[in-house]
Enzyme design. Structure first.
Site, PDB file in Angstrom:
ATOM      1  N   GLU A  86      15.295  -5.223  44.629  1.00  0.00           N
ATOM      2  CA  GLU A  86      16.699  -5.642  44.571  1.00  0.00           C
ATOM      3  C   GLU A  86      17.539  -4.491  44.024  1.00  0.00           C
ATOM      4  O   GLU A  86      17.324  -4.049  42.898  1.00  0.00           O
ATOM      5  CB  GLU A  86      16.845  -6.875  43.674  1.00  0.00           C
ATOM      6  CG  GLU A  86      18.272  -7.327  43.429  1.00  0.00           C
ATOM      7  CD  GLU A  86      18.987  -7.678  44.723  1.00  0.00           C
ATOM      8  OE1 GLU A  86      19.999  -6.996  45.037  1.00  0.00           O
ATOM      9  OE2 GLU A  86      18.542  -8.616  45.417  1.00  0.00           O
ATOM     10  N   ASP A 135      22.138 -10.439  52.764  1.00  0.00           N
ATOM     11  CA  ASP A 135      23.524 -10.221  53.179  1.00  0.00           C
ATOM     12  C   ASP A 135      23.596 -10.281  54.700  1.00  0.00           C
ATOM     13  O   ASP A 135      22.926  -9.513  55.396  1.00  0.00           O
ATOM     14  CB  ASP A 135      23.998  -8.857  52.682  1.00  0.00           C
ATOM     15  CG  ASP A 135      25.516  -8.705  52.745  1.00  0.00           C
ATOM     16  OD1 ASP A 135      26.123  -9.226  53.693  1.00  0.00           O
ATOM     17  OD2 ASP A 135      26.081  -8.053  51.854  1.00  0.00           O
ATOM     18  N   THR A 209      17.051 -21.989  45.486  1.00  0.00           N
ATOM     19  CA  THR A 209      17.778 -21.298  44.426  1.00  0.00           C
ATOM     20  C   THR A 209      19.229 -21.781  44.362  1.00  0.00           C
ATOM     21  O   THR A 209      19.726 -22.431  45.287  1.00  0.00           O
ATOM     22  CB  THR A 209      17.778 -19.778  44.656  1.00  0.00           C
ATOM     23  OG1 THR A 209      18.507 -19.482  45.858  1.00  0.00           O
ATOM     24  CG2 THR A 209      16.348 -19.259  44.783  1.00  0.00           C
ATOM     25  N   TYR A 211      21.851 -19.974  44.614  1.00  0.00           N
ATOM     26  CA  TYR A 211      22.623 -19.329  45.673  1.00  0.00           C
ATOM     27  C   TYR A 211      22.509 -20.123  46.972  1.00  0.00           C
ATOM     28  O   TYR A 211      23.515 -20.348  47.662  1.00  0.00           O
ATOM     29  CB  TYR A 211      22.133 -17.905  45.897  1.00  0.00           C
ATOM     30  CG  TYR A 211      22.876 -17.194  47.001  1.00  0.00           C
ATOM     31  CD1 TYR A 211      24.073 -16.538  46.752  1.00  0.00           C
ATOM     32  CD2 TYR A 211      22.389 -17.200  48.308  1.00  0.00           C
ATOM     33  CE1 TYR A 211      24.773 -15.903  47.771  1.00  0.00           C
ATOM     34  CE2 TYR A 211      23.074 -16.573  49.332  1.00  0.00           C
ATOM     35  CZ  TYR A 211      24.265 -15.925  49.052  1.00  0.00           C
ATOM     36  OH  TYR A 211      24.951 -15.307  50.061  1.00  0.00           O
TER      37      TYR A 211
END
Length: 229
Positions: A86, A135, A209, A211
C-alpha cells in the site's frame, strides 16, 4: 503472448496506479509504529526470502487500504504469511495499528507500489493474490492507471502456483468488465463462475471493510476469483 505483455513493471515505466500517498498528519501512535514496528515487518528482500524459504503459503494483498481485510485474514489464517502492499501512508499507519493491536506475527508490509515486488518474486511463489476495491480511475483517459493491465495479469500468472487464485473485487461496473476482459484474455487463467451468484455474492471467506460498506461505486460489489491453470 506479445513482447509487450512480457515486459516487467520496471520496463513499462512510471504508470502510477494510485493517487496521493498521504492526506493528513499521522496520529502519534501510527507515527511511532512507523519507527518501531514497520522495520521489523517490512517486506525487504531478506524478509521476503525468509518467508519463501519457510515453506508456508504466501498470500499477497495489493492496495490494502486501511488494512482491515489484511489483518483479519492474517488472524484467521495464522499458518499463512501475508504480504500487504500500500503506497498510501495513512493506510499503512492504520494497518500497522491493526497488526500491533492483534499481535500478528505473519504479516509483511511494503509501503509502496506492488509492481517492483512482483518483478522480484520467483515464479510460482504465491498461493493467493487479493486486489480489492482498487482505485477505479473511472474517466476513460485515466484507465491506463488501473492496476489491472495485460502486463500485471501476466505478472500474476508468473508468480502464482498452479491452482493459485487472484481475487478481484470492485463496485465499479466498467472496472469489473475491464478486469474480466483482461484476465480472460490470458490463457494462464480460468474463471470457474457458473452463474450470477458466483460474482454478486461475497465469497465465504471474504472480510467486509468499512470502505466497502460506503458504496462509493456505481454498482453492487462484484467478486471475481481467477484460478491459475
Amino acid at each position: 503472448m506479445s513482447s509487450e505483455e512480457n515486459k516487467s513493471a520496471a520496463e513499462w515505466g512510471p504508470m502510477r496506479s494510485f493517487g496521493r500517498i498521504k492526506s493528513r498528519k499521522l496520529k502519534p501512535q501510527q507515527a511511532n509504529l512507523f519507527e518501531t514496528l514497520l522495520p521489523q515487518i517490512e517486506a525487504s528482500d531478506a524478509h521476503v526470502t525468509e518467508a519463501l524459504d519457510s515453506g508456508r503459503e504466501l498470500w499477497l494483498e495489493i492496495g490494502f487500504g486501511g488494512g482491515e481485510h489484511l489483518a483479519a485474514q492474517a488472524a484467521k489464517n495464522p499458518q499463512v504469511t501475508f504480504i500487504g502492499c500500500e503506497p498510501f501512508l495513512n493506510g499503512v499507519g492504520s494497518a500497522l495499528r491493526h497488526i500491533d493491536e492483534v499481535g500478528l506475527e505473519n504479516v509483511l508490509i511494503l509501503a509502496n507500489d506492488a509492481r517492483p515486488l512482483l518483478d522480484r518474486l520467483p515464479p510460482a511463489s504465491l498461493n493467493r493474490i487479493f486486489i480489492l476495491f482498487a482505485d477505479p480511475w473511472p474517466k476513460a483517459r485515466h484507465n491506463k492507471r488501473r492496476f489491472v493491465q495485460p502486463e500485471t495479469v501476466a505478472a500474476f500468472a508468473r508468480v502464482l502456483k498452479a491452482g493459485g487464485a487472484v481475487r478481484f473485487a470492485t463496485d465499479w461496473a466498467n472496472y469489473a468488465d475491464w478486469a474480466l476482459e483482461r484476465f480472460l484474455a490470458c490463457p494462464d487463467f480460468e474463471w470457474p463462475a457458473q452463474g450470477q451468484a458466483d460474482w454478486n455474492a461475497p465469497p465465504a471467506d471474504h472480510v467486509t471493510t468499512r470502505y466497502e460498506t460506503k458504496g462509493l461505486g456505481d454498482c453492487r460489489p462484484v467478486f471475481f476469483d481467477f484460478i491459475r491453470r
